[in-house]
Write an enzyme that holds these catalytic residues in place. Sequence first.
Site, PDB file in Angstrom:
ATOM      1  N   LEU A 160      -4.955  -0.961  -3.611  1.00  0.00           N
ATOM      2  CA  LEU A 160      -5.764  -2.047  -4.141  1.00  0.00           C
ATOM      3  C   LEU A 160      -7.256  -1.755  -4.079  1.00  0.00           C
ATOM      4  O   LEU A 160      -8.053  -2.461  -4.708  1.00  0.00           O
ATOM      5  CB  LEU A 160      -5.462  -3.343  -3.378  1.00  0.00           C
ATOM      6  N   ASP A 205       3.530 -20.314  11.270  1.00  0.00           N
ATOM      7  CA  ASP A 205       3.832 -19.364  10.205  1.00  0.00           C
ATOM      8  C   ASP A 205       4.821 -19.948   9.199  1.00  0.00           C
ATOM      9  O   ASP A 205       4.623 -19.837   7.984  1.00  0.00           O
ATOM     10  CB  ASP A 205       4.417 -18.077  10.791  1.00  0.00           C
ATOM     11  N   GLY A 240      -6.542 -15.115  14.001  1.00  0.00           N
ATOM     12  CA  GLY A 240      -5.613 -15.935  14.772  1.00  0.00           C
ATOM     13  C   GLY A 240      -4.176 -15.602  14.437  1.00  0.00           C
ATOM     14  O   GLY A 240      -3.884 -14.904  13.459  1.00  0.00           O
ATOM     15  N   HIS A 241      -3.289 -16.105  15.277  1.00  0.00           N
ATOM     16  CA  HIS A 241      -1.861 -16.019  15.035  1.00  0.00           C
ATOM     17  C   HIS A 241      -1.251 -17.383  15.323  1.00  0.00           C
ATOM     18  O   HIS A 241      -1.939 -18.339  15.680  1.00  0.00           O
ATOM     19  CB  HIS A 241      -1.221 -14.937  15.905  1.00  0.00           C
ATOM     20  N   ASP A 242       0.063 -17.437  15.163  1.00  0.00           N
ATOM     21  CA  ASP A 242       0.795 -18.699  15.264  1.00  0.00           C
ATOM     22  C   ASP A 242       0.388 -19.514  16.496  1.00  0.00           C
ATOM     23  O   ASP A 242       0.132 -20.720  16.405  1.00  0.00           O
ATOM     24  CB  ASP A 242       2.293 -18.399  15.319  1.00  0.00           C
ATOM     25  N   TYR A 281      -2.889 -21.275  16.127  1.00  0.00           N
ATOM     26  CA  TYR A 281      -2.911 -22.366  15.161  1.00  0.00           C
ATOM     27  C   TYR A 281      -2.265 -23.633  15.723  1.00  0.00           C
ATOM     28  O   TYR A 281      -2.808 -24.729  15.575  1.00  0.00           O
ATOM     29  CB  TYR A 281      -2.193 -21.943  13.872  1.00  0.00           C
ATOM     30  N   ARG A 316       0.842  -1.192   0.000  1.00  0.00           N
ATOM     31  CA  ARG A 316       0.000   0.000   0.000  1.00  0.00           C
ATOM     32  C   ARG A 316       0.880   1.246   0.000  1.00  0.00           C
ATOM     33  O   ARG A 316       1.943   1.273   0.637  1.00  0.00           O
ATOM     34  CB  ARG A 316      -0.939   0.003   1.202  1.00  0.00           C
TER      35      ARG A 316
END
Length: 381
Positions: free
Chosen positions: A73, A168, A137-139, A142, A38
């Site tokens: 985008l 990740d 969520g994050h690592d 998971y 961006r």
Amino acid sequence: MSGVLSDILVVDFSTLLPGPMATLFLAEAGAEVIKIERPGSGEEMRAYHPRWGADSANFNMLNRGKKSLAINLKSPSETQGLWPLLERADVVVEQFRPGVMDRLGLGYEQIRAVNPDIIYCSISGYGQDGPKRDRAGHDLNYIGDAGLLGLSSGPVSAPVLPPALIADIAGGTYPAVINILLALRRRDQSGEGARIDIAMAEAVLPFLYWAMGEGQTSGDWPGNGDALVTGGSARYRLYRTADDRLVAAAPIEEKFWAAFTSAIGLDEALRDDTRDPAATLARVAQIIAAHPADHWRRVFDEADCCCTIVGTIEEALADPHFRARGLFDGVIVNETGAEITALPLPIAPELSGNKKRATAPRLGEHNAQLMQAAQGEGPGS
């Protein structure tokens, strides 16, 4: 050397870790990777700390050798300029939540309409469908959902976080790279593109091969820290030394266990660790704690029994073995001319682009170069 992927164009919409590391692998193998960011601030990792020049050390580590295209985008007039790139791209990598790329007009079906053999890889926490597809969520979430974290998280009163972002990298980066390469191979054979759905939470399940097998066949499901490779045995443990370093002891096989117990002088009555496992473990810990790390380093070097001293990152970077194998020969250079050691990647030298010195792109550095030919062009042109 140009690398085995020197004829491959990758358009990378991903940010942070899983996708950028995956496209770093591809870039290292010679692919042209165009990083879409961006305008204004670029992707989030540019602003991370510590800073190293204009951007963060993390950003430089993960984005060397790529090109940057800064584009909004959400602006149809700006995304129109992307289509000439997308029409000739070999691979697209994206890491938004499911459905976002479709809403932006950049989904798989939309790109496939103008580029039928595109390989389109989406990386997300839980996949493109299923009940959890839209969950944040994050690592840690998971690996927790997959059951991996519960196998070795330390005591509930003092839980321990893993030292690596397992989902990740092992659940995102590596499956993405593997499947992209497999898809390229299939395309070589049939001309067919691919839609690749990488779900990080499920892609860590291969780490559980032993736990799944043990639980399903014996009915005795492994718990927190009670299995052979999670701390439930004296043969696979971290032991504290007298100077508060750690011994990584992994003498699992009988020949290594015999060498280990002899080297440390374990009492004969405790060498059969099936009789009283707790007593054996306690005595080993007591013996190791009686001497400093340098003592045990000499002992274990001579015994060759799968035991080492846990090193620091600084020690690893200075390790003569790693140095001799050229792991740290690569260098990243920033805009000030400063240099740091590049992240070593497990790509065979004869397959890589062999770039010993590289830079990460400045935000929008390649806009003019990449967009010049796209003026006035759009989808299907």
